[in-house]
Enzyme design. Structure first.
Site: not given
Length: 376
Positions: A70, A150, A238, A180, A200-202, A323
Site C-alpha cells: 500500500g 488506520n 517481474t 484499511q 494492500s493484500g496483508h 509503521c
C-alpha cells in the site's frame, strides 16, 4: 492460547491464499513475460488474480496495477498524480491524519515547490467534505484523503468529496488510501468517483509484499519503477506471482462474505465498548464508523505497560500504527486528545477470524490490568 487483535497492523494469511501462493510458486512458477508454456501458464494465473482483485474492488482488470504494498501505491499515486496534473496548478489538499506513506510523499512535493494544505480532522479522525470544499482552489491539482483512518477507524466520505469536486468544476485528481477500507466497508471503484485508489493484500488475509493501485481508465501516470514492460508498461519488475495469486484468492473470499463479516465485527466492537465502559468507567474510546478498528485509552497508564500485561496473557494489540514503531501517534494528537490519553491509548483491530473468546479474553485482561496496576 493466542488472541490476536492487531488486525489493523496485519492479518493472518488465510488457508486459501496460502494454497494459491504455494501453487503459484511450485507449479505455475514461470516468468509471466516468458513466451513458452510455463510463462503462459504463469501469465494466465496472473490474469486470473487480477480479475479477482478487480472484481472485489469494482473496477476493470485493466485499471488495476499490482505493486509491492500500500505504501508504494500511495507514493506512486501522489507523486505521479500531482505531476500528471501540474498544468492545473501546484496545490494539494490532504489531511493531518494520513498514513506516513502519504505524509512523506507530501513532504517530498513540498520540497519540490508544491503547496500542501493539511486539513484537521473531526473527533473520529475523518475529514469533513465541507472542509475540503473550503480549501479547494483553482490551482488544486490533487486531493488525497484516507478512506478509513488506520488508528481511529473514522470513515471519510470519499464519494461525497468526489461529488463536491465535480459540482465545483474542479479538475483536481482524487486519490484515496483505501488500505484499511478495502473489503471492510462497502465501496466500489466504479461508483466511488476517485481517480486513484490504494489497497494492500496483508490487511485482508493475503501475504505481505503485495498491493495494488487503481488508476481510472484514461488517466496516464508516469511509472514509479522503470525497466521492463510489465503491468502494461506501468510498473517494471517481474510480477510477484505467489503474492498476487494469494491476493486474488483472499479478495474473492472476502468479497463473498463482506456484509456478514462487517456486521460480525461491528457487533464485537459494540460489545467491547459497552462491556469495557461498565467494567472500567474511566476508559475512553473514539466513536468511529469502521467495524474493525477500536481506539481506546486508559488515561494514567502507559500503553506499553498495558500491552506487556496483555501479551503475557497471549493477547496482541497495538498503541498506534505499526509503521510508527513506538513513536507517539500524530493522528491522536491531531484529533485533539491530551497527552495522558494518548499515552494510554490502545488500538484493537478485528478481522473475520476474531472470535468471542478473543473478545472475552481482552475485556477480562484489561479489567485485570486496570485493577492490578491501580494497586501498585
Amino acid at each position: 492460547m493466542e488472541h490476536y487483535l492487531d488486525n489493523a497492523a496485519t492479518t493472518a494469511v488465510c488457508p486459501e491464499a496460502a494454497e494459491a501462493a504455494v501453487r503459484a510458486m511450485t507449479e505455475c512458477y514461470g516468468n509471466p513475460s516468458s513466451t513458452h508454456t510455463k510463462g503462459r501458464e504463469a501469465a494466465k494465473l496472473l490474469a486470473a488474480a487480477r480479475a479477482q482483485v478487480a472484481d472485489a474492488l469494482g473496477c476493470t482488470p485493466g485499471e488495476l496495477v499490482f505493486t509491492s504494498c500500500g505504501s508504494e501505491s500511495d507514493n506512486w499515486a501522489i507523486l505521479a498524480g500531482a505531476e500528471a496534473n501540474r498544468r492545473i496548478g501546484r496545490h494539494v489538499i490532504s489531511s493531518a491524519v494520513e498514513h506516513d506513506a502519504v505524509r512523506r510523499s507530501l513532504d517530498l512535493l513540498e520540497q519540490r515547490g508544491w503547496e500542501v494544505t493539511r486539513l484537521m480532522p473531526a473527533p473520529d479522525g475523518s475529514i469533513r467534505t465541507e472542509d475540503v470544499k473550503a480549501a479547494l482552489r483553482e490551482d488544486t491539482a490533487l486531493v488525497s484523503l484516507m478512506m478509513v483512518n488506520n488508528e481511529t477507524g473514522g470513515v471519510t466520505d470519499i464519494a461525497a468529496v468526489a461529488r463536491m469536486l465535480k459540482a465545483a468544476g474542479s479538475k483536481a485528481l482524487l486519490h484515496t488510501d483505501a488500505v484499511q477500507a478495502f473489503l471492510k466497508v462497502p465501496f466500489s471503484a466504479k461508483t466511488l468517483g476517485a481517480d486513484l485508489i490504494s489497497i494492500s493484500g496483508h490487511k485482508i488475509h493475503a501475504p505481505k509484499g503485495v498491493g495494488a493501485l487503481y488508476v481510472r481508465s484514461g488517466l496516464r501516470l508516469q511509472p514509479f519503477l522503470v525497466g521492463g514492460g510489465q503491468e502494461n508498461g506501468r510498473r517494471a519488475g517481474t510480477e510477484a506471482s505467489g503474492q498476487i495469486a494469494a491476493f486474488g484468492a483472499a479478495a474473492e473470499i472476502a468479497k463473498r462474505s463482506l456484509a456478514e463479516n462487517s456486521a460480525r465485527m461491528a457487533a464485537f466492537k459494540a460489545q467491547m465498548i459497552e462491556r469495557l465502559h461498565i467494567e472500567i468507567p474511566e476508559l475512553l474510546h473514539i466513536d468511529s464508523a469502521a467495524p474493525h478498528i477500536l481506539s481506546i485509552s486508559l488515561p494514567g497508564w502507559r500503553s506499553e505497560v498495558l500491552m506487556n500485561f496483555l501479551e503475557a496473557r497471549g493477547i496482541y494489540v497495538s498503541k498506534s500504527s505499526a509503521c510508527k514503531k513506538g513513536a507517539r501517534s500524530h493522528v491522536l494528537e491531531a484529533v485533539g486528545l491530551s497527552a495522558p490519553v494518548i499515552d494510554g491509548a490502545l488500538r484493537i483491530g478485528l478481522s473475520r477470524f476474531t472470535t468471542q473468546e478473543d473478545i472475552d479474553a481482552l475485556c477480562l485482561a484489561l479489567k485485570d490490568a486496570r485493577d492490578t496496576l491501580a494497586h501498585r
